[in-house]
Design a protein around this motif. Structure first.
Motif, PDB file in Angstrom:
ATOM      1  N   PRO A  13     -44.184  54.901  10.405  1.00  0.00           N
ATOM      2  CA  PRO A  13     -44.004  53.325  10.952  1.00  0.00           C
ATOM      3  C   PRO A  13     -42.670  52.782  10.232  1.00  0.00           C
ATOM      4  CG  PRO A  13     -45.371  53.297   9.004  1.00  0.00           C
ATOM      5  CD  PRO A  13     -45.239  54.666   9.368  1.00  0.00           C
ATOM      6  N   GLU A  15     -40.379  48.623   9.565  1.00  0.00           N
ATOM      7  CA  GLU A  15     -40.068  47.242   9.678  1.00  0.00           C
ATOM      8  C   GLU A  15     -39.491  46.994  11.010  1.00  0.00           C
ATOM      9  OE1 GLU A  15     -38.163  45.555   6.539  1.00  0.00           O
ATOM     10  OE2 GLU A  15     -39.576  46.349   5.074  1.00  0.00           O
ATOM     11  N   ASN A  16     -38.605  47.900  11.532  1.00  0.00           N
ATOM     12  CA  ASN A  16     -37.909  47.909  12.799  1.00  0.00           C
ATOM     13  C   ASN A  16     -38.445  48.981  13.467  1.00  0.00           C
ATOM     14  OD1 ASN A  16     -35.988  45.227  12.227  1.00  0.00           O
ATOM     15  ND2 ASN A  16     -35.169  47.104  10.591  1.00  0.00           N
ATOM     16  N   ILE A  17     -37.971  49.148  15.106  1.00  0.00           N
ATOM     17  CA  ILE A  17     -38.055  50.015  15.881  1.00  0.00           C
ATOM     18  C   ILE A  17     -37.239  51.044  15.574  1.00  0.00           C
ATOM     19  CG2 ILE A  17     -38.489  51.095  18.379  1.00  0.00           C
ATOM     20  CD1 ILE A  17     -39.223  48.135  19.067  1.00  0.00           C
ATOM     21  N   HIS A  31     -36.260  46.781  23.125  1.00  0.00           N
ATOM     22  CA  HIS A  31     -37.818  47.121  22.826  1.00  0.00           C
ATOM     23  C   HIS A  31     -37.930  48.722  23.300  1.00  0.00           C
ATOM     24  CE1 HIS A  31     -39.050  43.054  21.902  1.00  0.00           C
ATOM     25  NE2 HIS A  31     -38.303  42.609  23.042  1.00  0.00           N
ATOM     26  N   TYR A  33     -38.304  52.693  22.957  1.00  0.00           N
ATOM     27  CA  TYR A  33     -38.727  53.511  22.118  1.00  0.00           C
ATOM     28  C   TYR A  33     -39.015  54.893  22.884  1.00  0.00           C
ATOM     29  CZ  TYR A  33     -41.099  56.084  18.697  1.00  0.00           C
ATOM     30  OH  TYR A  33     -41.713  57.007  18.012  1.00  0.00           O
ATOM     31  N   MET A  58     -45.111  55.114  14.645  1.00  0.00           N
ATOM     32  CA  MET A  58     -43.918  54.133  15.253  1.00  0.00           C
ATOM     33  C   MET A  58     -44.150  53.511  16.593  1.00  0.00           C
ATOM     34  SD  MET A  58     -41.145  52.377  14.823  1.00  0.00           S
ATOM     35  CE  MET A  58     -40.552  53.111  13.233  1.00  0.00           C
ATOM     36  N   GLN A  59     -44.769  54.600  17.424  1.00  0.00           N
ATOM     37  CA  GLN A  59     -45.230  54.303  18.806  1.00  0.00           C
ATOM     38  C   GLN A  59     -46.538  53.487  18.670  1.00  0.00           C
ATOM     39  OE1 GLN A  59     -44.194  54.522  21.997  1.00  0.00           O
ATOM     40  NE2 GLN A  59     -46.084  53.411  22.561  1.00  0.00           N
ATOM     41  N   HIS A  60     -47.433  53.665  18.073  1.00  0.00           N
ATOM     42  CA  HIS A  60     -48.685  52.843  17.636  1.00  0.00           C
ATOM     43  C   HIS A  60     -48.265  51.507  17.007  1.00  0.00           C
ATOM     44  CE1 HIS A  60     -50.945  55.858  19.703  1.00  0.00           C
ATOM     45  NE2 HIS A  60     -50.480  56.829  18.806  1.00  0.00           N
ATOM     46  N   ARG A  61     -47.302  51.130  16.417  1.00  0.00           N
ATOM     47  CA  ARG A  61     -46.814  49.995  15.789  1.00  0.00           C
ATOM     48  C   ARG A  61     -47.794  49.928  14.520  1.00  0.00           C
ATOM     49  NH1 ARG A  61     -43.365  51.068  18.965  1.00  0.00           N
ATOM     50  NH2 ARG A  61     -42.257  49.449  20.141  1.00  0.00           N
ATOM     51  N   THR A  63     -49.075  49.635  10.719  1.00  0.00           N
ATOM     52  CA  THR A  63     -48.468  49.321   9.386  1.00  0.00           C
ATOM     53  C   THR A  63     -48.596  50.458   8.406  1.00  0.00           C
ATOM     54  OG1 THR A  63     -50.799  48.776   8.455  1.00  0.00           O
ATOM     55  CG2 THR A  63     -49.579  47.144   9.477  1.00  0.00           C
ATOM     56  N   THR A  67     -51.321  53.536   8.567  1.00  0.00           N
ATOM     57  CA  THR A  67     -50.715  55.055   8.782  1.00  0.00           C
ATOM     58  C   THR A  67     -51.450  55.708   7.455  1.00  0.00           C
ATOM     59  OG1 THR A  67     -48.775  54.367   9.645  1.00  0.00           O
ATOM     60  CG2 THR A  67     -48.654  56.376   8.737  1.00  0.00           C
TER      61      THR A  67
END
Length: 469
Positions: A13, A15-17, A31, A33, A58-61, A63, A67
């Protein structure tokens, strides 16, 4: 000897994409990805030997805590995680927590641009790092996990005595083969690209590396190999079966071998895949004949590294193209009906306020359907990075690598950081807020997905220019 049975492919994951694939990491400007191609390809390499799981945090956003919880539930014997210069501080902090919270030893293996270029520093800094993968098309990772002692060409690893056995980047010249990836363990139908027409999309490669050597790009350091053509078509058939409608052909320079490329395009037409697709290429590779065949096989957008209006900078950083070549190819694409995503680099040493504004005017004159204005980044493993270190623009340590590609990380006698950032924002606004450009883009929309993407990503891009440095 450690017995590995279950392997987790982890995209951490952030803090940013973060987009970390094919040894190029940066933060998403909006936005969008896209999928972690390195891990997807590795799933094919590993699938016949190990039980595999994948977690794209990252895709599932997710934390970091979420994770870690998922990783502990999966309980793998080894984790292969993706990292990059843009996010390694966060990535390695997460992996440290995972290594400390697991009740048993989990083998931790990293892959990404920072490990490819400066692996020694990461092994020294992070004692829990067991190995680094230096090529996602190599089966050396299978040999390593099967207990072979090496040395390996494409794996660096920590030996039992604590020393590091370094891998290299030498490739045989014959064609390579990648087993069809385990798409079923990735949320690939949720991935998005900002210049696509349809969903779902998937990435694919028909070769590896790049035969060109631009000073600011690591692609030329990867060597260059062709993928077996039947293997490429085999994967395309599987993607068609899975319902994929759009491809991003992620070759760093599509079309290098013209006759082979023409054979691929002919086979794509003959098999009636009916994919629409995007690729990356160079203006000194493309000609009208090839462009027409690409169009007939479904290509709708080509990404081109145009970089600068300054012939001097293009020559200084060994781009190997001219302004006239760019104009000729852009005009051919417009006539044939293929869109252009033009990439520009702002702030290379030698760039000035006037030369950057000249590049902005040049970009407006070319009037590509998409334009990406990027701050020059001294990427690890590149000649440009070594130049930046020698000139004292950046320090030769890990701390200077924790930056998004969108943000200036150095200043030159000609440009301070604030001025460079302001010029980047000026370029985005002047280019994208032209009424003629807006109307042209709206009139060119072909699908509902493209329409919604245009508005979502467009607003996010313009909003990014309001963020202070």
């Amino acid at each position: 000897m450690i017995q590995f049975e279950k392997i987790l492919l982890l995209n951490p994951p952030g803090e940013n994409i973060y987009l970390r694939d094919y040894y190029c990491s940066h933060a998403s400007k909006a936005h969008y990805y896209w999928g972690p191609y390195d891990l997807i390809a590795l799933s094919g390499v590993l699938k016949n030997y190990f039980e595999l799981a994948a977690l794209d945090a990252m895709q599932h956003r997710l934390t970091p805590d979420e994770t870690i919880e998922r990783v502990l539930e999966i309980n793998p014997d080894a984790i292969i995680f993706l990292t990059g210069a843009v996010s390694f501080v966060e990535d390695f902090a997460l992996m440290r927590q995972i290594s400390e919270k697991c009740e048993r030893k989990i083998h931790i293996i990293g892959t990404g641009d920072c490990l490819l270029a400066e692996g020694d520093k990461f092994f020294a800094e992070y004692s829990f790092l067991d190995a680094a993968i230096l090529s996602f098309i190599s089966d050396d990772i299978v040999k390593y996990l099967k207990g072979e002692t090496g040395p390996f060409n494409h794996i660096s690893f920590r030996k039992s005595d604590g020393g590091i056995e370094k891998g290299g980047l030498q490739f045989p010249k014959e064609e390579f083969y990648i087993p069809i990836p385990r798409y079923d363990i990735f949320p690939f139908k949720q991935y998005r690209i900002p210049h696509g027409l349809r969903l779902p999309y998937a990435g694919i490669i028909t070769d590896y590396g790049c035969p060109f050597h631009c000073d600011y790009c690591i692609g030329g350091e990867l060597g260059f190999r062709l993928r077996n053509l039947e293997n490429v078509l085999e994967e395309m058939r599987e993607l068609k079966r899975l319902g994929v409608r759009e491809l991003w052909i992620k070759d760093l320079t599509f079309g290098v071998h013209k006759k082979r490329t023409q054979e691929l395009l002919r086979r794509m037409r003959d098999e009636e895949f009916n994919f629409t697709w995007v690729c990356l290429s160079r203006v000194n590779v493309l000609d009208e004949e090839l462009l027409m065949e690409m169009k007939a096989a479904g290509c709708h957008t080509i990404q081109l590294g145009i970089e600068s209006a300054s012939e001097e900078l293009l020559e200084q950083y060994t781009k190997g193209i001219t302004v006239e070549q760019v104009k000729k190819v852009v005009e051919m694409c417009r006539r044939i009906g293929i869109r252009i995503l033009a990439h520009y680099i702002l702030g290379l040493p030698g760039d000035t306020v006037e030369s950057i504004r000249k590049t902005i005017r040049y970009a407006i004159q070319l009037n590509a359907e998409f334009a990406s204005f990027n701050i020059a980044m001294p990427r690890m493993g590149t000649a440009f990075r070594q130049e930046a270190i020698q000139k004292g623009l950046i320090r030769d340590d890990l701390a200077t690598l924790d930056n998004s590609i969108s943000q200036p990380v150095y200043e030159t006698p000609e440009l301070d950081r604030a001025t460079l950032w302001a010029l980047r924002n000026e370029a985005i606004r002047r280019y994208h807020l032209r009424l003629s450009f807006i109307f042209r883009r709206l009139l060119g929309v072909r699908t509902l997905y493209e329409f919604t993407t245009l508005f979502r990503e467009g607003f996010s891009l313009i909003a990014s220019t309001r963020k202070g440095k």
